[in-house]
Design a protein around this motif. Structure first.
Motif, mmCIF file in Angstrom:
data_model
loop_
_atom_site.group_PDB
_atom_site.id
_atom_site.type_symbol
_atom_site.label_atom_id
_atom_site.label_comp_id
_atom_site.label_asym_id
_atom_site.label_seq_id
_atom_site.Cartn_x
_atom_site.Cartn_y
_atom_site.Cartn_z
ATOM 1 N N LYS A 71 0.860 -1.183 0.000
ATOM 2 C CA LYS A 71 0.000 0.000 0.000
ATOM 3 C C LYS A 71 0.892 1.227 0.000
ATOM 4 N N ASP A 72 0.519 2.204 -0.804
ATOM 5 C CA ASP A 72 1.249 3.467 -0.814
ATOM 6 C C ASP A 72 0.882 4.270 0.428
ATOM 7 N N ILE A 73 1.893 4.830 1.036
ATOM 8 C CA ILE A 73 1.698 5.678 2.212
ATOM 9 C C ILE A 73 1.435 7.107 1.731
ATOM 10 N N SER A 74 0.472 7.769 2.353
ATOM 11 C CA SER A 74 0.129 9.142 1.959
ATOM 12 C C SER A 74 1.310 10.075 2.223
ATOM 13 N N GLU A 75 1.294 11.216 1.580
ATOM 14 C CA GLU A 75 2.363 12.207 1.746
ATOM 15 C C GLU A 75 2.473 12.650 3.204
ATOM 16 N N SER A 76 1.341 12.892 3.858
ATOM 17 C CA SER A 76 1.399 13.337 5.254
ATOM 18 C C SER A 76 1.944 12.244 6.170
ATOM 19 N N ASP A 77 1.562 10.996 5.924
ATOM 20 C CA ASP A 77 2.087 9.896 6.742
ATOM 21 C C ASP A 77 3.545 9.601 6.411
ATOM 22 N N LYS A 78 3.964 9.854 5.170
ATOM 23 C CA LYS A 78 5.377 9.711 4.809
ATOM 24 C C LYS A 78 6.216 10.637 5.687
ATOM 25 N N ILE A 79 5.773 11.865 5.812
ATOM 26 C CA ILE A 79 6.495 12.840 6.638
ATOM 27 C C ILE A 79 6.492 12.404 8.102
ATOM 28 N N LEU A 81 6.303 9.345 9.211
ATOM 29 C CA LEU A 81 7.209 8.200 9.344
ATOM 30 C C LEU A 81 8.669 8.643 9.370
ATOM 31 N N LEU A 82 9.041 9.538 8.478
ATOM 32 C CA LEU A 82 10.426 10.009 8.456
ATOM 33 C C LEU A 82 10.769 10.718 9.764
ATOM 34 N N ASN A 83 9.855 11.529 10.274
ATOM 35 C CA ASN A 83 10.081 12.178 11.565
ATOM 36 C C ASN A 83 10.158 11.147 12.693
ATOM 37 N N PHE A 84 9.283 10.161 12.643
ATOM 38 C CA PHE A 84 9.267 9.111 13.657
ATOM 39 C C PHE A 84 10.607 8.386 13.710
ATOM 40 N N PHE A 85 11.094 7.929 12.562
ATOM 41 C CA PHE A 85 12.314 7.138 12.539
ATOM 42 C C PHE A 85 13.571 7.953 12.810
ATOM 43 N N ASN A 86 13.455 9.261 12.811
ATOM 44 C CA ASN A 86 14.603 10.114 13.121
ATOM 45 C C ASN A 86 14.494 10.769 14.496
ATOM 46 N N ASP A 87 13.579 10.288 15.319
ATOM 47 C CA ASP A 87 13.410 10.797 16.676
ATOM 48 C C ASP A 87 13.832 9.718 17.680
ATOM 49 N N PRO A 88 14.966 9.893 18.347
ATOM 50 C CA PRO A 88 15.458 8.883 19.303
ATOM 51 C C PRO A 88 14.496 8.589 20.450
ATOM 52 N N GLU A 89 13.566 9.492 20.737
ATOM 53 C CA GLU A 89 12.596 9.253 21.821
ATOM 54 C C GLU A 89 11.680 8.071 21.500
ATOM 55 N N ASN A 90 11.571 7.707 20.238
ATOM 56 C CA ASN A 90 10.712 6.588 19.842
ATOM 57 C C ASN A 90 11.388 5.236 19.989
ATOM 58 N N PHE A 91 12.637 5.244 20.450
ATOM 59 C CA PHE A 91 13.424 4.014 20.549
ATOM 60 C C PHE A 91 14.054 3.881 21.926
ATOM 61 N N SER A 92 14.330 2.624 22.308
ATOM 62 C CA SER A 92 14.974 2.365 23.591
ATOM 63 C C SER A 92 16.327 1.710 23.345
ATOM 64 N N TRP A 93 17.095 1.574 24.402
ATOM 65 C CA TRP A 93 18.425 0.960 24.293
ATOM 66 C C TRP A 93 18.370 -0.550 24.510
ATOM 67 N N VAL A 150 3.261 3.048 20.470
ATOM 68 C CA VAL A 150 1.945 3.681 20.324
ATOM 69 C C VAL A 150 1.920 4.556 19.076
ATOM 70 N N LYS A 151 2.958 5.382 18.899
ATOM 71 C CA LYS A 151 3.003 6.304 17.763
ATOM 72 C C LYS A 151 3.031 5.584 16.423
ATOM 73 N N ILE A 152 3.841 4.538 16.303
ATOM 74 C CA ILE A 152 3.941 3.844 15.005
ATOM 75 C C ILE A 152 2.631 3.132 14.692
ATOM 76 N N LYS A 153 1.969 2.592 15.703
ATOM 77 C CA LYS A 153 0.665 1.964 15.471
ATOM 78 C C LYS A 153 -0.356 2.998 14.995
ATOM 79 N N GLU A 154 -0.300 4.199 15.558
ATOM 80 C CA GLU A 154 -1.219 5.263 15.132
ATOM 81 C C GLU A 154 -0.978 5.658 13.683
ATOM 82 N N ILE A 155 0.286 5.752 13.296
ATOM 83 C CA ILE A 155 0.612 6.142 11.914
ATOM 84 C C ILE A 155 0.159 5.066 10.927
#
Length: 159
Positions: A71-79, A81-93, A150-155
């Motif tokens: 499925k193609d991801i919409s332009e707004s969700d693309k942005i 996702l890119l913000n999500f994957f570049n935010d260290p707060e979304n990941f743990s050690w 939670v955030k990735i599931k929402e996206i």
């Protein structure tokens, strides 16, 4: 079937530049490695996927039919996702021992010429892990934080 394997798996080696090996992977302790990651959080040079993204596609990681589920991801969700994957707060050690075939989803990132420039496997339900090509220190070791899950599931919810 060849396309399915190429979409779902990693059957190729990844060249890691010597500069990155020294900067991120050649440390004696995990604390030193984590510090090296932290020093590069937000560094433009290592933002995922290191190329301009024109399109993102979501695939279910299902044998033989992954391409049929794309499925193609919409332009707004693309942005998002890119913000999500570049935010260290979304990941743990936390540790990230898992297999790519455990992932439910695969995101493939394409440039304007339809060339794949990035790929992320996501295991949400059983392990909360990700693996990305190319590597980005922003994703730490790939484990999702509680808020990241939670955030990735929402996206991805609408897909």
């Amino acid at each position: 079937m060849i396309y399915d394997n190429n979409d779902r798996n990693q059957y190729y080696s990844i060249f890691t530049p010597e500069e990155e090996l020294k900067a991120f992977f050649m440390h004696k302790t995990s604390e030193e490695q984590e510090k090296a990651y932290e020093q590069n959080f937000g560094n433009e040079k290592y933002k995922f996927p290191r190329n301009k993204v024109a399109k993102v596609k979501l695939y279910q990681n299902k044998f033989l039919i992954s391409r049929l589920t794309s499925k193609d991801i919409s332009e707004s969700d693309k942005i998002k996702l890119l913000n999500f994957f570049n935010d260290p707060e979304n990941f743990s050690w936390g540790e990230t021992t898992w297999s790519l075939d455990e992932s439910e989803y695969i995101l493939r990132f394409f440039d304007e010429k339809e060339v794949e420039v990035g790929k992320i496997w996501i295991c949400l339900e059983d392990c909360g892990m990700t693996k990305s090509i190319p590597f980005s220190p922003n994703m730490k070791y790939g484990g999702l934080s509680k808020s990241g899950k939670v955030k990735i599931k929402e996206i991805l919810n609408d897909y």
